[in-house]
Motif scaffolding. Structure first.
Motif, short mmCIF file in Angstrom:
data_model
loop_
_atom_site.label_atom_id
_atom_site.label_comp_id
_atom_site.label_asym_id
_atom_site.label_seq_id
_atom_site.Cartn_x
_atom_site.Cartn_y
_atom_site.Cartn_z
N SER A 72 0.82 -1.21 0.00
CA SER A 72 0.00 0.00 0.00
C SER A 72 0.86 1.26 0.00
CB SER A 72 -0.94 0.01 1.20
OG SER A 72 -0.24 0.26 2.41
N MET A 73 2.14 1.12 0.36
CA MET A 73 3.02 2.28 0.36
C MET A 73 3.20 2.86 -1.04
SD MET A 73 5.86 1.17 3.17
CE MET A 73 5.46 1.14 4.93
N ALA A 74 3.09 1.99 -2.05
CA ALA A 74 3.14 2.50 -3.42
C ALA A 74 1.95 3.40 -3.70
CB ALA A 74 3.17 1.34 -4.41
N GLY A 75 0.83 3.14 -3.02
CA GLY A 75 -0.33 4.00 -3.16
C GLY A 75 -0.08 5.39 -2.61
N THR A 76 0.79 5.50 -1.62
CA THR A 76 1.14 6.82 -1.09
C THR A 76 1.84 7.64 -2.16
OG1 THR A 76 1.39 5.83 1.10
CG2 THR A 76 2.36 8.00 0.76
N TRP A 77 2.77 7.00 -2.87
CA TRP A 77 3.45 7.67 -3.98
C TRP A 77 2.43 8.09 -5.03
CZ3 TRP A 77 3.76 6.57 -9.18
CH2 TRP A 77 4.76 7.22 -9.91
N MET A 78 1.48 7.22 -5.33
CA MET A 78 0.44 7.54 -6.31
C MET A 78 -0.41 8.72 -5.85
SD MET A 78 -0.55 3.58 -7.35
CE MET A 78 -2.25 3.92 -7.03
#
Length: 766
Positions: free
Chosen positions: A684-690
């Motif tokens: 889900s950390m990639a969602g933060t970048w998104m």
């Protein structure tokens, strides 16, 4: 109430003050990794308090027996354990004969942990008064090398403060390890050999069933006040353990330091008969370099990563710390060096969920790696799924599908389904669509069509065949329906006609048919090969398209929204605002029966479809659906806040977008879901970048051109990010006054900014 003990800092995660109840949470938050291995931030010295010991090796797993009361055809045969590997960080410490143990010390002062994200190291320091009234200062610094990814290094120092003392260091290796989450309390490792040579030791063990061979090694070096010490060591061993004992008489105020160079070599990368020799080569190399030189290389390697991946935020330290923590953990988990590996939901920070690969990779992680690394890394993640196509077909066959229909697993290590929650295994079939969406996303962003004729089209055909067989025609509705599914909202099981699932099925079929036609026309050789492998016919494609054209979608004329599934309006439609705070999170306070009957949504479901297929809907439609579904959403999945942040930004609701951003970026740091002690939410950390790049930056690819329509939260003075777009490195800088986009490439590039085409000029080099 969320935890708030992590001190805000732009580049570090910092804890001050020792609190025993925080130990397991901090073990997760301060975890370290290098893409090949990782470990929780356990103490090196013995600790008798509550702790969750965990070290992990990428790709090494164990097929644990599933635990189910009533076996049914099609159940997965095993649950893949992310294996707790042999422990190499251990350094037991004795001062005047007493063991150092923070759980029983009389007094602990100046306790501090720091995870330096800029440079890639973890440090813990404290002053302690032991039971024997000896006061000591301790500092332990460790890192997992990016340069030599089978190596870790520890610098452990003890300084007596109030008297001269005798210090014993006992560095050890231990392969007698159990998993924290084992179902049957069984051992997963078999120790085969223990070798000892002066200051070096190696334990060779293998996993039961899967037979991964691992050499866990260490080599130790001693100093006092920076001067090398030649101290003979006393060996202690058992069938699964070996330690070296070093005794030093240390005067008050002097500092005794043990350097421990250790790590893993495995049969994934070496001949199993050469593991001891390979381990000795690495430890010798480490000692030759020395700790400071290795640390300098670590700093340089992380500087290179941050040069491309960093996102800066001005005027909001908590937001800055949050995004860097997410980017840091993603890079600790996966660096794209090995296409056999993938991004596990807990990375190297815990064992929950099992397996290494979820649909999270395709839906959330690929955009991050595609833009912050290069298309080769993203292509490797797609190739990973192509390499497992045979297993996806096998998984579908077990459930009764035929003719090469493919069902990718919900959870896997090697392509086989290995999730142990049956309703998700059988029903959460929307994961199949995420695999194809990732191919579309990759093509759209990179412009690299070659993946489709080489690998992707076969995946798309297998998935289309699955959807074609999974539907059936409803005479009552005069449409094709999909029954008995679970959508992204896992607080609903065994529902009919989940809108997101039906929409994905329709889209996958059309996308596959479109590219079959293109490959037939433009890649004749690949087309012939694919047809010979798949036995695909024009007649079969026509039957697919008939399903796509006549797919059923539940819809409410009253609310003018697509319904999450049939029967959604039969629920007691009270929004989250009616939930008492003491009943949150509901997944920890309510029975599963009550949750399933409620209207509450764990994560974006209908809105996940609006995120994936934004260009298929108007902004007015998005607004209507967002206003309807978000109030029912409890955001108890780590994957939820980021999608809502992006959509709130699209709608210009910046306060709401910022609130969701802060939640996704600090989900673990502030422990919103009260479970950080189990490990971090890596994917889900990639969602933060998104949330920043696709949300606030509004980066899209439209008609083959990169487009930005940036917005900025009022809490920030400015922000910046970089993306690697088709070989062009772009830097986007946004403030309240203006947006600037630059490229450091040698070729010009046209992009869209706020609806206007601009030409980025190449860098003129002297």
């Amino acid at each position: 109430m969320n935890q708030d003990y992590i001190i805000p800092n732009s580049w570090s995660i910092i804890e001050e003050g020792f609190e025993a109840e925080r130990v397991r949470s901090s073990e997760s938050l301060f975890s370290i990794g290098n893409g090949a291995m990782g470990q929780r931030a356990n103490f090196e010295e013995h600790y008798s308090g509550q702790t969750f010991q965990g070290s992990y090796i990428a790709g090494v797993y164990y097929p644990d027996k599933t635990k189910v009361g009533w076996w049914k055809n099609g159940y997965p045969e095993y649950f893949a354990k992310v294996l707790n590997a042999p422990n190499w960080i251990g350094i037991n410490v004795y001062v005047n004969g007493e063991a150092l143990d923070l759980n029983v010390c009389k007094e602990i002062r100046d306790y501090r942990r720091e995870l330096n994200m800029k440079e890639g190291w973890y440090r813990r320091s404290f002053r302690a008064v032991m039971q024997n009234d000896v006061e000591i200062e301790v500092a332990a610094l460790r890192f997992l090398s990016l340069d030599i990814d089978e190596l870790g290094a520890i610098k452990y120092s003890v300084k007596p403060v109030n008297r001269d003392v005798n210090i014993i260091f006992k560095p050890y290796l231990d392969s007698g390890i159990e998993n924290h989450d084992t179902n049957w309390e069984e051992k997963f490792w078999e120790t085969l050999d223990i070798q000892n040579d002066d200051n070096k030791a190696v334990i060779v063990a293998r996993t039961l069933k899967t037979h991964f061979y691992v050499g866990t090694f260490m080599e130790n070096v001693l100093e006092v006040d920076g001067q090398p010490q030649s101290v003979s060591n006393k060996e202690t061993r058992s069938s699964t353990y070996i330690s070296h004992e070093y005794q030093l008489d240390v005067r008050k105020g002097a500092t005794a330091t043990l350097y421990k160079y250790a790590g893993y070599v495995s049969s994934m990368n070496h001949d199993k008969d050469r593991l001891v020799r390979e381990a000795e080569k690495i430890s010798t190399k480490a000692v030759t370099y020395g700790f400071e030189a290795l640390l300098q290389k670590q700093k340089q390697a992380w500087a290179s990563i941050w040069e491309m991946a960093d996102i800066t935020i001005e005027g909001d330290v908590k937001a800055q710390q949050g995004i860097r923590f997410n980017i840091f953990q993603l890079n600790q988990t996966y660096l794209g060096k090995d296409d056999r590996l993938n991004i596990g939901p807990k990375g190297f920070t815990g064992e929950k969920y099992g397996g290494s690969t979820y649909w999270d990779t395709e839906a959330y992680c690929i955009p991050f790696y595609m833009a912050t690394k290069n298309q080769k890394v993203a292509r490797s993640l797609l190739k990973y799924r192509y390499n497992q196509l045979d297993k996806a077909i096998e998984n579908a066959t077990k459930l009764g599908f035929v003719n090469g229909a493919a069902l990718y697993p919900m959870v896997t290590m090697n392509g086989e389904e290995c999730h142990n929650e049956w309703e998700i295994t059988f029903e959460e079939i929307h994961r199949n669509g995420a695999i194809v969406f990732a191919i579309c996303n990759y093509l759209r962003y990179t412009g690299d069509y070659s993946y489709i004729p080489e690998m992707g089209l076969e995946v798309m055909i297998g998935v289309a065949r699955f959807w074609h067989q999974r539907v059936h025609f409803s005479a009552d509705k005069g449409k094709y329906v999909i029954l008995g599914v679970t959508g992204p909202n896992e607080y609903e099981n065994n529902v009919n006609n989940n809108w997101y699932t039906n929409y994905l099925a329709q889209w996958c079929i059309r996308f596959a048919a479109e590219h079959i036609a293109k490959v037939r026309k433009e890649y004749t050789g690949d087309y012939k090969r694919i047809i010979s492998v798949t036995n695909l016919s024009d007649e079969e494609i026509k039957t697919w398209l008939q399903v796509a054209e006549n797919m059923y979608f539940p819809y409410s004329g009253k609310y003018q929204v697509y319904l999450q599934q049939d029967g959604f309006l039969d629920k007691d439609l009270k929004t989250v605002a009616h939930l008492p705070k003491e009943q949150r999170p509901i997944n920890q306070k309510w029975s599963w029966d009550r949750i399933l009957r409620s209207p509450y949504i764990k994560q974006a479901d209908v809105l996940q479809g609006f995120y994936f297929f934004e260009d298929q809907f108007t902004k007015e439609e998005l607004e209507r659906h967002f206003d309807y579904y978000e109030p029912f959403t409890v955001h108890e999945s780590s994957l939820s806040p980021c999608v809502h942040s992006i959509q709130a930004a699209v709608l210009g609701r910046m306060d709401q977008a910022y609130e969701f951003y802060l939640r996704t970026s600090r989900l673990d740091l502030d422990d919103y879901n009260k479970e950080v002690h189990e490990g971090l939410h890596i994917t889900s950390m990639a969602g933060t970048w998104m949330s920043i790049v696709e949300g606030f930056g509004n980066m899209r690819v439209k008609n083959g051109m990169l487009s930005f329509e940036p917005k900025i939260p009022e809490q920030w003075k400015g922000y910046s990010f970089k993306v690697n777009y088709r070989g062009h490195i772009l830097k986007v800088e946004v403030s309240h006054e203006k947006t600037s986009i630059t490229t450091d490439g040698t070729q010009g590039l046209a992009v869209m900014l706020n609806g206007e085409k601009i030409e980025l000029q190449p860098v003129v080099k002297p």
